[in-house]
Motif scaffolding. Structure first.
Motif, PDB file in Angstrom:
ATOM      1  N   ALA A  46       0.084   8.197   8.154  1.00 11.58           N
ATOM      2  CA  ALA A  46      -0.207   7.353   6.786  1.00 11.58           C
ATOM      3  C   ALA A  46      -0.616   6.165   7.014  1.00 11.58           C
ATOM      4  O   ALA A  46      -1.462   5.419   6.706  1.00 11.58           O
ATOM      5  CB  ALA A  46       0.673   7.973   5.583  1.00 11.58           C
ATOM      6  N   ASP A  47       0.542   5.339   7.628  1.00  9.94           N
ATOM      7  CA  ASP A  47       0.523   3.953   7.639  1.00  9.94           C
ATOM      8  C   ASP A  47      -0.025   3.436   8.873  1.00  9.94           C
ATOM      9  O   ASP A  47      -1.237   2.615   8.755  1.00  9.94           O
ATOM     10  CB  ASP A  47       1.935   3.284   7.696  1.00  9.94           C
ATOM     11  N   LYS A  70      -2.771   6.989   1.300  1.00 13.12           N
ATOM     12  CA  LYS A  70      -2.836   7.049   2.616  1.00 13.12           C
ATOM     13  C   LYS A  70      -2.852   8.345   3.496  1.00 13.12           C
ATOM     14  O   LYS A  70      -2.261   9.047   2.921  1.00 13.12           O
ATOM     15  CB  LYS A  70      -1.714   6.041   3.165  1.00 13.12           C
ATOM     16  N   PRO A  71      -3.522   8.562   4.526  1.00 11.70           N
ATOM     17  CA  PRO A  71      -4.334   7.440   5.286  1.00 11.70           C
ATOM     18  C   PRO A  71      -5.666   7.253   5.020  1.00 11.70           C
ATOM     19  O   PRO A  71      -6.778   6.772   5.964  1.00 11.70           O
ATOM     20  CB  PRO A  71      -4.219   8.072   6.761  1.00 11.70           C
ATOM     21  N   THR A  83      -1.409  -3.072  13.667  1.00  6.56           N
ATOM     22  CA  THR A  83      -0.043  -2.377  12.911  1.00  6.56           C
ATOM     23  C   THR A  83       1.165  -2.526  13.673  1.00  6.56           C
ATOM     24  O   THR A  83       1.383  -2.510  14.688  1.00  6.56           O
ATOM     25  CB  THR A  83      -0.581  -0.616  13.364  1.00  6.56           C
ATOM     26  N   SER A  95      -1.477   4.634  -4.956  1.00  4.06           N
ATOM     27  CA  SER A  95      -2.460   5.828  -4.705  1.00  4.06           C
ATOM     28  C   SER A  95      -2.809   6.412  -5.812  1.00  4.06           C
ATOM     29  O   SER A  95      -4.030   6.694  -6.240  1.00  4.06           O
ATOM     30  CB  SER A  95      -1.866   6.723  -3.723  1.00  4.06           C
ATOM     31  N   VAL A 103       0.833  -1.149  -0.043  1.00  4.23           N
ATOM     32  CA  VAL A 103      -0.045   0.043   0.014  1.00  4.23           C
ATOM     33  C   VAL A 103       1.007   1.119   0.067  1.00  4.23           C
ATOM     34  O   VAL A 103       1.637   1.670   0.894  1.00  4.23           O
ATOM     35  CB  VAL A 103      -0.838   0.009   1.287  1.00  4.23           C
ATOM     36  N   GLY A 108      -3.894   5.281   9.600  1.00  2.00           N
ATOM     37  CA  GLY A 108      -4.708   4.874   8.628  1.00  2.00           C
ATOM     38  C   GLY A 108      -5.254   3.912   8.955  1.00  2.00           C
ATOM     39  O   GLY A 108      -6.475   3.214   8.833  1.00  2.00           O
ATOM     40  N   ALA A 109      -4.389   2.586   9.213  1.00  2.00           N
ATOM     41  CA  ALA A 109      -4.567   1.305   9.200  1.00  2.00           C
ATOM     42  C   ALA A 109      -5.495   0.984  10.495  1.00  2.00           C
ATOM     43  O   ALA A 109      -6.571   0.178  10.633  1.00  2.00           O
ATOM     44  CB  ALA A 109      -3.478   0.275   9.038  1.00  2.00           C
ATOM     45  N   PHE A 167      -6.757   1.288   1.894  1.00  2.00           N
ATOM     46  CA  PHE A 167      -6.600   0.115   2.752  1.00  2.00           C
ATOM     47  C   PHE A 167      -7.441  -0.938   2.320  1.00  2.00           C
ATOM     48  O   PHE A 167      -7.242  -2.114   2.277  1.00  2.00           O
ATOM     49  CB  PHE A 167      -6.675   0.479   4.107  1.00  2.00           C
ATOM     50  N   ASN A 209       1.718   5.236  -1.152  1.00  2.00           N
ATOM     51  CA  ASN A 209       1.560   6.854  -1.864  1.00  2.00           C
ATOM     52  C   ASN A 209       2.572   7.019  -2.901  1.00  2.00           C
ATOM     53  O   ASN A 209       3.823   7.261  -2.644  1.00  2.00           O
ATOM     54  CB  ASN A 209       1.385   7.763  -0.868  1.00  2.00           C
TER      55      ASN A 209
END
Length: 207
Positions: free
Chosen positions: A164-165, A135-136, A176, A128, A102, A168-169, A141, A104
């Motif tokens: 972002a990672d 992300k986010p 995470t 993206s 995933v 967002g998740a 996702f 950007n």
């Protein structure tokens, strides 16, 4: 991967003099221009690096003293070394789990992964610029989860960008793992499920 510090290191290695604070906004402008470059979606990794070097050198005031070939190689060689160092980890984890990326990115993540010999390791590749969400944003996702055929509560997101990672998740109920140096302070936001300082440690987390 945080690209700006790596490009700045390559720029300095090739003769550039700007400090990071002055370089950073120029890098961001070059990144925006890269996404608009004609044919970008077909660029492999090396071609993309060389294109971004050209865009950066058009912006820095000391471009005459910077060797573009040396700068491109100073970025490309360490990046390839990171790929080769982590490839066995991805191969081992990929034998036990379906993997996805995933990112950007600029629309050419797939050809970059192919050039780096990583494409075969991933069931899902979410770029993206292709997905239309970065992300986010939850959409990127969710698209990845759908491609993997995995519910959020059975998935892990490993990333080095906290907002972002990880943020967002986590908001989707995905476990995470934050990849960060031990001295990096954790920003405000959802606590990661786990934290590691180098990618091979993910095997211990998933064991």
């Amino acid at each position: 991967m945080h690209w700006c510090p790596r490009f700045h290191a390559a720029y300095r290695a090739a003769g550039g003099a700007l400090e990071y604070a002055a370089f950073d906004p120029l890098y961001k402008r070059s990144d925006e221009a890269l996404a608009q470059t004609a044919g970008i979606r077909d660029f492999g990794f090396r071609q993309m690096v060389e294109a971004q070097v050209r865009l950066l050198l058009a912006l820095v005031p000391d471009r005459a003293r910077v060797d573009p070939g040396r700068m491109a190689e100073a970025f490309h060689a360490p990046a390839r070394a990171v790929v080769e160092r982590n490839r066995p980890v991805l191969e081992r984890v990929g034998r036990r789990y379906r993997l996805g990326v995933v990112s950007n990115f600029t629309g050419n993540l797939a050809p970059c992964l192919d050039e780096l010999g990583l494409a075969r390791l991933f069931t899902a590749v979410s770029d993206s610029a292709v997905v239309g969400a970065a992300k986010p944003d939850p959409r990127i996702f969710l698209e990845t989860l759908a491609a993997l055929g995995a519910p959020a509560d059975r998935a892990w997101m490993v990333g080095d960008n906290f907002e972002a990672d990880i943020g967002g998740a986590a908001r989707l109920g995905i476990s995470t793992c934050w990849l960060a140096p031990p001295d990096r302070a954790q920003p405000a936001g959802p606590d990661p499920t786990a934290r590691i300082t180098h990618l091979p440690a993910i095997e211990r987390i998933l064991a």
